[in-house]
Design a protein around this motif. Structure first.
Motif, PDB file in Angstrom:
ATOM      1  N   HIS A 146      -7.777 -23.681  18.840  1.00 21.08           N
ATOM      2  CA  HIS A 146      -7.874 -24.841  17.969  1.00 21.08           C
ATOM      3  C   HIS A 146      -7.095 -25.966  18.644  1.00 21.08           C
ATOM      4  O   HIS A 146      -5.879 -25.849  18.806  1.00 21.08           O
ATOM      5  CB  HIS A 146      -7.298 -24.513  16.593  1.00 21.08           C
ATOM      6  N   ALA A 147      -7.800 -27.015  19.039  1.00 19.79           N
ATOM      7  CA  ALA A 147      -7.150 -28.082  19.804  1.00 19.79           C
ATOM      8  C   ALA A 147      -6.785 -29.257  18.908  1.00 19.79           C
ATOM      9  O   ALA A 147      -7.568 -29.660  18.051  1.00 19.79           O
ATOM     10  CB  ALA A 147      -8.072 -28.548  20.928  1.00 19.79           C
ATOM     11  N   TYR A 148      -5.609 -29.785  19.139  1.00 22.86           N
ATOM     12  CA  TYR A 148      -5.127 -30.969  18.422  1.00 22.86           C
ATOM     13  C   TYR A 148      -4.827 -32.044  19.437  1.00 22.86           C
ATOM     14  O   TYR A 148      -4.583 -31.753  20.607  1.00 22.86           O
ATOM     15  CB  TYR A 148      -3.861 -30.629  17.623  1.00 22.86           C
ATOM     16  N   PHE A 149      -4.809 -33.303  18.975  1.00 20.68           N
ATOM     17  CA  PHE A 149      -4.259 -34.305  19.874  1.00 20.68           C
ATOM     18  C   PHE A 149      -3.237 -35.156  19.157  1.00 20.68           C
ATOM     19  O   PHE A 149      -3.364 -35.454  17.971  1.00 20.68           O
ATOM     20  CB  PHE A 149      -5.328 -35.073  20.650  1.00 20.68           C
ATOM     21  N   ALA A 150      -2.189 -35.504  19.912  1.00 17.71           N
ATOM     22  CA  ALA A 150      -1.044 -36.201  19.346  1.00 17.71           C
ATOM     23  C   ALA A 150      -0.805 -37.481  20.136  1.00 17.71           C
ATOM     24  O   ALA A 150      -1.044 -37.543  21.337  1.00 17.71           O
ATOM     25  CB  ALA A 150       0.198 -35.313  19.405  1.00 17.71           C
ATOM     26  N   LEU A 151      -0.348 -38.502  19.429  1.00 16.82           N
ATOM     27  CA  LEU A 151       0.053 -39.754  20.068  1.00 16.82           C
ATOM     28  C   LEU A 151       1.530 -39.964  19.797  1.00 16.82           C
ATOM     29  O   LEU A 151       1.945 -39.928  18.636  1.00 16.82           O
ATOM     30  CB  LEU A 151      -0.750 -40.924  19.494  1.00 16.82           C
ATOM     31  N   LEU A 201      -5.390 -46.806  16.047  1.00 18.76           N
ATOM     32  CA  LEU A 201      -4.655 -45.669  16.625  1.00 18.76           C
ATOM     33  C   LEU A 201      -3.567 -46.066  17.632  1.00 18.76           C
ATOM     34  O   LEU A 201      -2.492 -45.468  17.630  1.00 18.76           O
ATOM     35  CB  LEU A 201      -5.608 -44.685  17.302  1.00 18.76           C
ATOM     36  N   PRO A 202      -3.787 -47.038  18.512  1.00 15.54           N
ATOM     37  CA  PRO A 202      -2.734 -47.351  19.486  1.00 15.54           C
ATOM     38  C   PRO A 202      -1.408 -47.735  18.851  1.00 15.54           C
ATOM     39  O   PRO A 202      -0.370 -47.680  19.516  1.00 15.54           O
ATOM     40  CB  PRO A 202      -3.330 -48.522  20.274  1.00 15.54           C
ATOM     41  N   ALA A 203      -1.430 -48.100  17.589  1.00 10.74           N
ATOM     42  CA  ALA A 203      -0.168 -48.416  16.922  1.00 10.74           C
ATOM     43  C   ALA A 203       0.799 -47.236  16.988  1.00 10.74           C
ATOM     44  O   ALA A 203       2.013 -47.424  17.034  1.00 10.74           O
ATOM     45  CB  ALA A 203      -0.422 -48.802  15.467  1.00 10.74           C
ATOM     46  N   TYR A 204       0.272 -46.016  17.015  1.00  6.31           N
ATOM     47  CA  TYR A 204       1.136 -44.834  17.052  1.00  6.31           C
ATOM     48  C   TYR A 204       1.727 -44.578  18.425  1.00  6.31           C
ATOM     49  O   TYR A 204       2.554 -43.689  18.592  1.00  6.31           O
ATOM     50  CB  TYR A 204       0.359 -43.606  16.580  1.00  6.31           C
ATOM     51  N   LEU A 205       1.258 -45.340  19.413  1.00  5.09           N
ATOM     52  CA  LEU A 205       1.835 -45.221  20.754  1.00  5.09           C
ATOM     53  C   LEU A 205       2.964 -46.225  20.958  1.00  5.09           C
ATOM     54  O   LEU A 205       3.599 -46.240  22.017  1.00  5.09           O
ATOM     55  CB  LEU A 205       0.746 -45.464  21.810  1.00  5.09           C
ATOM     56  N   MET A 206       3.203 -47.075  19.941  1.00  2.56           N
ATOM     57  CA  MET A 206       4.149 -48.170  20.109  1.00  2.56           C
ATOM     58  C   MET A 206       5.548 -47.763  19.653  1.00  2.56           C
ATOM     59  O   MET A 206       5.705 -46.920  18.770  1.00  2.56           O
ATOM     60  CB  MET A 206       3.697 -49.379  19.291  1.00  2.56           C
ATOM     61  N   PRO A 207       6.555 -48.419  20.233  1.00  2.00           N
ATOM     62  CA  PRO A 207       7.912 -48.258  19.709  1.00  2.00           C
ATOM     63  C   PRO A 207       8.006 -48.916  18.340  1.00  2.00           C
ATOM     64  O   PRO A 207       7.065 -49.588  17.911  1.00  2.00           O
ATOM     65  CB  PRO A 207       8.764 -48.995  20.750  1.00  2.00           C
ATOM     66  N   PRO A 208       9.141 -48.746  17.651  1.00  2.00           N
ATOM     67  CA  PRO A 208       9.262 -49.264  16.282  1.00  2.00           C
ATOM     68  C   PRO A 208       8.986 -50.760  16.181  1.00  2.00           C
ATOM     69  O   PRO A 208       8.409 -51.214  15.213  1.00  2.00           O
ATOM     70  CB  PRO A 208      10.713 -48.944  15.915  1.00  2.00           C
ATOM     71  N   GLU A 209       9.404 -51.519  17.175  1.00  2.00           N
ATOM     72  CA  GLU A 209       9.133 -52.961  17.166  1.00  2.00           C
ATOM     73  C   GLU A 209       8.415 -53.355  18.441  1.00  2.00           C
ATOM     74  O   GLU A 209       8.764 -52.876  19.527  1.00  2.00           O
ATOM     75  CB  GLU A 209      10.434 -53.752  17.032  1.00  2.00           C
ATOM     76  N   PHE A 210       7.435 -54.203  18.284  1.00  2.00           N
ATOM     77  CA  PHE A 210       6.606 -54.579  19.433  1.00  2.00           C
ATOM     78  C   PHE A 210       5.961 -55.932  19.171  1.00  2.00           C
ATOM     79  O   PHE A 210       5.908 -56.390  18.020  1.00  2.00           O
ATOM     80  CB  PHE A 210       5.537 -53.521  19.671  1.00  2.00           C
TER      81      PHE A 210
END
Lengths: 242, 242
Positions: free
Chosen positions: A110-115, A165-174
């Motif tokens: 069962h494959a998952y993907f995480a950001l 989705l790319p929001a989850y790759l960001m640091p807390p402030e950007f």
DNA sequence: CTAAGTAAGTTGGACTGTACAACTAACTGT
DNA sequence: ACAGTTAGTTGTACAGTCCAACTTACTTAG
């Protein structure tokens, strides 16, 4: 599950003593590092009877029926063990199962993907980041992990076209240019600045903080994700190339 | 799969004698019947030790490691056994696994969803069609099949917004108003006629046949799907009702 | 034979959001 | 002061949907 209508092959209704596939969970962990999309990989162990010894592979392993309440918990556990990250974006990717993918027998994963953001991630010593170039990984992987990774990259790219989705790759402030740059790194093509800003700002997914990013040129407004962390779906894709 | 880094809990590296989850495949089979979206369900058997006896459930059952080469083949087999259909649209939906979903023990199911035309489908006696009303099924299902079905409905609706998936629900020849009607039945909301036609015709997915559908009013052009049967992805959704 | 009814298919104006490109704004370093 | 750089805005063109009215092609009732 289990809609076995009558005994088929070795399935004896009421008895459960037929052979069962091996069951594992694997996690494709993406992050932006050094301004590139990268994926976290581990090296297979070298022990006796181990398949693909010392080959690169996705982090994962057998479901532990005593420890794991469900598949998502198992994936979260494996992610935490490798990176220390506890609340990432974690989405199920799909499952791969066949008689031939593992030399030890019929197996299903069962494959998952995480950001996860760049800062997050205190790695264990056996895990390393590998860059995705031209939409794929150069290295060969164990099992069918190359297929799984390719599928994850495709899913990520597809969803980045019309989600936040790319929001989850960001640091807390950007800043907005930061975010646009991450979109562009994942999609591997430039986006229009004004359309990008319009879209993101009207999506009501980020809010400004009372600070500016200062640098050698005009300061940029800093933003953070709004509380509700559900991804946003846009009604259009970014206009595709060609 | 199988990136077990070292022994964890009952996982002994090199040994495979730890407990394995039960592994099943279930199929959510959709069709348009009587001008409504319907799903194919079976009744659970009543035998000794059977969970959820006589309750409705998705067609499915244990993976047969001797008979099934891989998960997709297993899903196709179950679909064929129930409906006789051999080349449907068949897509993986996801997997559900936990300690509690099956009273017989830790189990994981790999769920697929299939779209078949109204005409196709010579049913076996134990399978029946049930309508989806207001985006959900009225009946309660065994195991977590209610969750799986809800997820399938959501996925179908999402994809219908921006893909040509409903084409797989159509008979070999159909008119544009027929196709629009199927879109509307799945989405449960009316669509704009002119925008719909523009979108479908410019997608290059169907071609006219040299026939008209005649009726009590103006005849309609008949179309068929073009050879390449890959679904088409549109760059916009139909404008959502918000 | 004509008129009413109905569904197929077209047309045109308003609106939304992207594409493209030029513009202004705010800062640094020389 | 001025060049350089990046942030952010503005304006025109265009594509595609929304909405609504329109034309077309047929059947059936009178």
């Amino acid at each position: 599950m289990a809609g076995e209508d009558r005994a088929e092959g070795s399935e004896k209704s009421g008895h459960l003593d037929f052979p069962r596939p091996l069951t594992t969970v694997d996690v494709v962990i993406f992050s932006i590092r050094d301004d590139r999309l990268q994926v976290l990989l581990v090296q297979r162990p070298a022990g006796e009877g181990e398949p693909f010894p010392l080959t690169l592979a996705l982090p994962g392993g057998f479901v532990d029926v005593a420890k794991d309440r469900d598949l998502a918990a198992c994936a979260a556990r494996k992610l935490k063990e490798k990176t220390g990250v506890t609340s990432p974006y974690l989405e199920q990717l799909g499952s791969w199962g066949s008689a031939s993918r593992d030399p030890r027998g019929w197996s299903a994963t069962h494959a998952y993907f995480a950001l996860i953001p760049e800062e997050a991630g205190v790695l264990t010593s056996d895990a390393r980041w590998f860059p995705i170039r031209d939409g794929r990984l150069k290295e060969k992987l164990a099992f069918d992990h190359g297929d799984i990774l390719a599928s994850a990259i495709q899913r990520l790219r597809n969803k980045v076209e019309y989600t936040s989705l790319p929001a989850y790759l960001m640091p807390p402030e950007f800043t907005l240019p930061d975010l646009q740059r991450v979109y562009e790194r994942v999609l591997d093509r430039p986006l229009e600045k004004s359309a990008f800003r319009t879209r993101i700002l009207s999506a009501d997914m980020i809010e400004p903080v009372a600070k500016m990013r200062r640098g050698p040129n005009r300061p940029a407004q800093l933003y953070r994700l709004k509380k509700n962390s559900e991804p946003v779906y846009f009604v259009r894709t970014f206009n595709p190339p060609e």
